[in-house]
Design an enzyme around this catalytic site. Structure first.
Site, mmCIF file in Angstrom:
data_model
loop_
_atom_site.group_PDB
_atom_site.id
_atom_site.type_symbol
_atom_site.label_atom_id
_atom_site.label_comp_id
_atom_site.label_asym_id
_atom_site.label_seq_id
_atom_site.Cartn_x
_atom_site.Cartn_y
_atom_site.Cartn_z
ATOM 1 N N GLU A 210 -1.104 24.305 -1.736
ATOM 2 C CA GLU A 210 -2.262 24.637 -2.256
ATOM 3 C C GLU A 210 -2.884 25.627 -1.082
ATOM 4 O O GLU A 210 -3.711 25.089 -0.075
ATOM 5 C CB GLU A 210 -2.976 23.345 -2.364
ATOM 6 C CG GLU A 210 -2.595 22.559 -3.445
ATOM 7 C CD GLU A 210 -3.025 23.013 -4.891
ATOM 8 O OE1 GLU A 210 -3.733 23.763 -5.069
ATOM 9 O OE2 GLU A 210 -1.987 22.569 -5.626
ATOM 10 N N CYS A 244 -11.738 27.504 -1.423
ATOM 11 C CA CYS A 244 -10.333 28.311 -1.730
ATOM 12 C C CYS A 244 -10.565 29.138 -2.999
ATOM 13 O O CYS A 244 -9.909 30.252 -3.163
ATOM 14 C CB CYS A 244 -9.373 27.529 -1.813
ATOM 15 S SG CYS A 244 -9.566 26.214 -3.098
HETATM 16 P P1 NAD Z 1 -7.074 23.593 8.437
HETATM 17 O O1 NAD Z 1 -7.202 24.472 9.592
HETATM 18 O O2 NAD Z 1 -7.735 22.450 8.212
HETATM 19 O O3 NAD Z 1 -5.476 23.403 8.373
HETATM 20 C C1 NAD Z 1 -4.948 22.635 7.149
HETATM 21 C C2 NAD Z 1 -4.100 21.598 7.855
HETATM 22 O O4 NAD Z 1 -2.807 22.258 8.604
HETATM 23 C C3 NAD Z 1 -4.730 20.789 8.698
HETATM 24 O O5 NAD Z 1 -4.380 19.532 8.504
HETATM 25 C C4 NAD Z 1 -4.075 21.101 10.178
HETATM 26 O O6 NAD Z 1 -4.069 20.025 11.050
HETATM 27 C C5 NAD Z 1 -2.828 21.671 9.824
HETATM 28 N N1 NAD Z 1 -2.538 22.889 10.825
HETATM 29 C C6 NAD Z 1 -3.236 23.609 11.233
HETATM 30 N N2 NAD Z 1 -2.495 24.700 12.090
HETATM 31 C C7 NAD Z 1 -1.149 24.043 12.129
HETATM 32 C C8 NAD Z 1 0.142 24.477 12.899
HETATM 33 N N3 NAD Z 1 0.178 25.304 13.634
HETATM 34 N N4 NAD Z 1 1.135 23.706 12.615
HETATM 35 C C9 NAD Z 1 1.066 22.664 11.743
HETATM 36 N N5 NAD Z 1 -0.084 22.289 11.074
HETATM 37 C C10 NAD Z 1 -1.187 22.946 11.067
HETATM 38 O O7 NAD Z 1 -7.258 24.410 7.334
HETATM 39 P P2 NAD Z 1 -7.329 26.177 6.979
HETATM 40 O O8 NAD Z 1 -5.981 26.492 7.026
HETATM 41 O O9 NAD Z 1 -8.331 26.831 7.558
HETATM 42 O O10 NAD Z 1 -8.052 26.274 5.502
HETATM 43 C C11 NAD Z 1 -8.265 27.248 5.048
HETATM 44 C C12 NAD Z 1 -7.496 27.824 3.872
HETATM 45 O O11 NAD Z 1 -7.165 26.658 2.954
HETATM 46 C C13 NAD Z 1 -8.071 28.944 3.204
HETATM 47 O O12 NAD Z 1 -6.992 29.751 2.925
HETATM 48 C C14 NAD Z 1 -8.428 28.356 1.666
HETATM 49 O O13 NAD Z 1 -8.205 29.170 0.622
HETATM 50 C C15 NAD Z 1 -7.214 27.330 1.721
HETATM 51 N N6 NAD Z 1 -7.494 26.205 0.913
HETATM 52 C C16 NAD Z 1 -6.892 25.809 -0.302
HETATM 53 C C17 NAD Z 1 -7.215 25.081 -1.118
HETATM 54 C C18 NAD Z 1 -6.459 24.735 -2.365
HETATM 55 O O14 NAD Z 1 -6.723 23.622 -3.003
HETATM 56 N N7 NAD Z 1 -5.718 25.672 -2.914
HETATM 57 C C19 NAD Z 1 -8.105 24.207 -0.900
HETATM 58 C C20 NAD Z 1 -8.857 24.496 0.415
HETATM 59 C C21 NAD Z 1 -8.528 25.530 1.234
#
Ligand code: NAD
Length: 498
Positions: A210, A244
């Site tokens: 997602e 998102c």
């Molecule tokens: P985040 O930083 O919380 O990361 C998400 C998850 O990935 C966390 O559990 C984190 O521990 C893990 N993670 C982070 N770096 C990692 C790595 N190097 N290796 C392994 N795991 C790792 O969230 P984010 O990525 O900043 O979220 C924002 C993004 O998510 C935006 O692009 C947003 O559009 C998207 N998003 C999508 C949805 C959806 O439902 N489609 C919902 C919310 C956010």
């Protein structure tokens, strides 16, 4: 480095015992989830406020009520969803029982994101448990108050042997991803999504990703600009733009740009007062890294509204940028903040070209009263979802799947789609052992006659389309009518006094 082998193996053993497949176990988990929500609403809204300055109403509407409704909808529908699905049979299978049985994958890993930390952890968990899986949930470390609360609450309400919460950052997630899971459900950005997909590839584990992206908005001429401005502003500034499916940028003509800015100037104070920094209804940027990133994006086009920041609070006021170019910083990546660039285009076709020159977005918003324009976008662009004449609302209905396409995601969930996402659809054919003589035609030694017989029994026929598909009915109808007439058969007339 953390090691989760024992944890995952322990959970897998419980799964293999068959505890989670029954309706009763699934129902108990859903009841536990409902109780968790109902008994801890205040703690949950507090944690969301601490992490994101999220207003209580926004927390209720966009996270807690949504999760609560999902649990109730799942409880109400579970027996139906779990039922084996009978399928259409061929002549050759007339004696067999053929159906699809939804079965759990096993042990699933759920990785949540920080922007809707409760919703994005619990919604997939509801799907996983309703489908009879065990789950290991890792909430995002960035929204730490919510993560800690989830870790505290889940063991009190759900089956401790089958549902585990792991908290931690990149090292913990990396260690988890090195384990073998039966399904991985990840929400977050598409850089980490590639790490997740690579880890999944090692064991050929299926995934749902997602993700996000730049969700465009097209605003047509001749729309009620006040309503349009209100709906765009609400979608853009909920959770301070950290959604998102937030409208990322606007495409419209020069004159529409002026009208939209004029309306937004009026509506921003209506929503967030003359001084949004003092509003209790306006969020903050989650951390310093994202705050600095969003601030830089404001150096695009000309600031038409807002542009105010307060560093010690990570506050960015609702900001509108006019005459932005596709090459400007704000148009490179997903904004994920309360900054709205406007790009002017000649017409809907030029807007479609801009959209199609980028990765497929998670959402597409079209504001128009013109069916031709709406269908032009629907037919010539692609996105995870579309909402016409509003923003965000298309994900509030559980009968529509929520997910992306291409760079905005793989797979979908919500409502029945969550149950399906976390279930393997297993094909089952049950046959009897009697009447084996009927099968003689498929056994060697093969003969020309047997082959003809098998082909006749199993060959599909091409269906006629258009007028010719009705042709046999027309002929039968005509023959029946002719017979009735020839044999003098008439229906009994019903008198009004009968
Ligand atoms: P985040 O930083 O919380 O990361 C998400 C998850 O990935 C966390 O559990 C984190 O521990 C893990 N993670 C982070 N770096 C990692 C790595 N190097 N290796 C392994 N795991 C790792 O969230 P984010 O990525 O900043 O979220 C924002 C993004 O998510 C935006 O692009 C947003 O559009 C998207 N998003 C999508 C949805 C959806 O439902 N489609 C919902 C919310 C956010």
């Amino acid at each position: 480095m953390a090691n989760f082998t024992e944890l995952v193996n322990g959970v897998r053993q419980v799964f293999r015992s068959g505890r989670t497949v029954t309706y009763e176990w699934r129902r108990t988990q859903l009841e536990g989830m409902l109780k968790l929500l109902d008994e801890n609403m205040d703690k949950l809204t507090d944690a969301l406020y601490k992490d994101l300055h999220k207003a209580k109403a926004e927390a209720m509407m966009m996270e807690l009520n949504m999760v609560r409704n999902e649990v109730i909808n799942t409880m109400n529908s579970l027996t139906t969803w779990m039922k084996p699905e009978k399928v259409k049979k061929e002549l050759i299978n007339i004696m067999d029982t053929c159906y699809i049985k939804s079965e759990p994958y096993g042990v699933v890993l759920i990785l949540g994101a920080w922007n809707y930390p409760i919703q994005l952890s619990l919604l997939p968990l509801i799907g996983a448990l309703s489908a009879g899986n065990c789950a290991i949930l890792k909430p995002s470390e960035i929204s730490q108050n919510c993560a800690q609360l989830i870790e505290q609450l889940i063991p009190k309400y759900l089956d401790n042997d089958c549902v585990k919460v792991v908290n931690g950052g990149v090292p913990e997630t990396t260690a988890l991803l090195s384990e073998r899971f039966d399904y991985i459900f990840y929400t977050g950005n598409n850089v980490v999504a590639k790490i997740v997909m690579a880890a999944a590839a090692k064991y050929l584990t299926p995934v749902t990703l997602e993700l996000g992206g730049k969700s465009p908005v097209y605003v047509d001429r001749n729309v009620n600009m006040e309503v349009v401005a209100r709906r765009i502003l609400w979608g853009k500034c909920s959770n301070a733009g950290q959604t998102c499916i937030a409208p990322d940028y606007v495409l419209c003509s020069k004159d529409v740009q002026d009208q939209l800015i004029e309306q937004l100037k009026k509506i921003i104070p209506e929503f967030y007062s003359e001084n949004p920094v003092e509003s209790g209804h306006y969020g903050r940027i989650v951390n310093e890294r994202h705050f600095q990133r969003v601030k830089k994006l404001m150096q695009s086009g000309t600031v038409a509204i807002g542009g105010d920041v307060k560093d010690d609070e990570r506050f960015i006021s609702p900001t509108v940028l006019r005459d932005v170019k596709v090459t400007d910083p704000a148009m490179q990546d997903e904004i994920f903040g309360p900054v709205l660039p406007i790009i002017t285009v000649g017409d809907d076709n030029e807007a479609i070209d801009v959209i199609n020159s980028r990765e497929k977005p998670l959402a597409l918003y079209i504001f128009s009263n013109n069916k031709r324009v709406v269908h032009n976008f629907l037919n010539r662009t692609s996105s995870g979802g579309v909402c016409v004449n509003d923003t965000l609302m298309h994900i509030s209905i559980p009968t529509l799947p929520f997910g992306g396409v291409g760079h905005s995601g793989v797979g979908s969930y919500h409502g029945k789609f969550s149950f399906e996402t976390f279930s393997h659809r297993r094909s089952v054919m049950e046959r009897g052992l009697t009447l084996d003589s009927v099968n003689a035609i498929r056994y060697p030694p093969y003969t020309e006659k047997k082959l003809q017989m098998v082909s006749w029994l199993s060959s599909q026929k091409v269906k006629k389309t258009g007028f010719f598909s009705f042709f046999p009915f027309v002929i039968i109808g005509t023959v029946v009518a002719f017979l009735f007439k020839a044999l003098g058969i008439h229906g009994k007339e019903v008198s009004h006094t009968d």
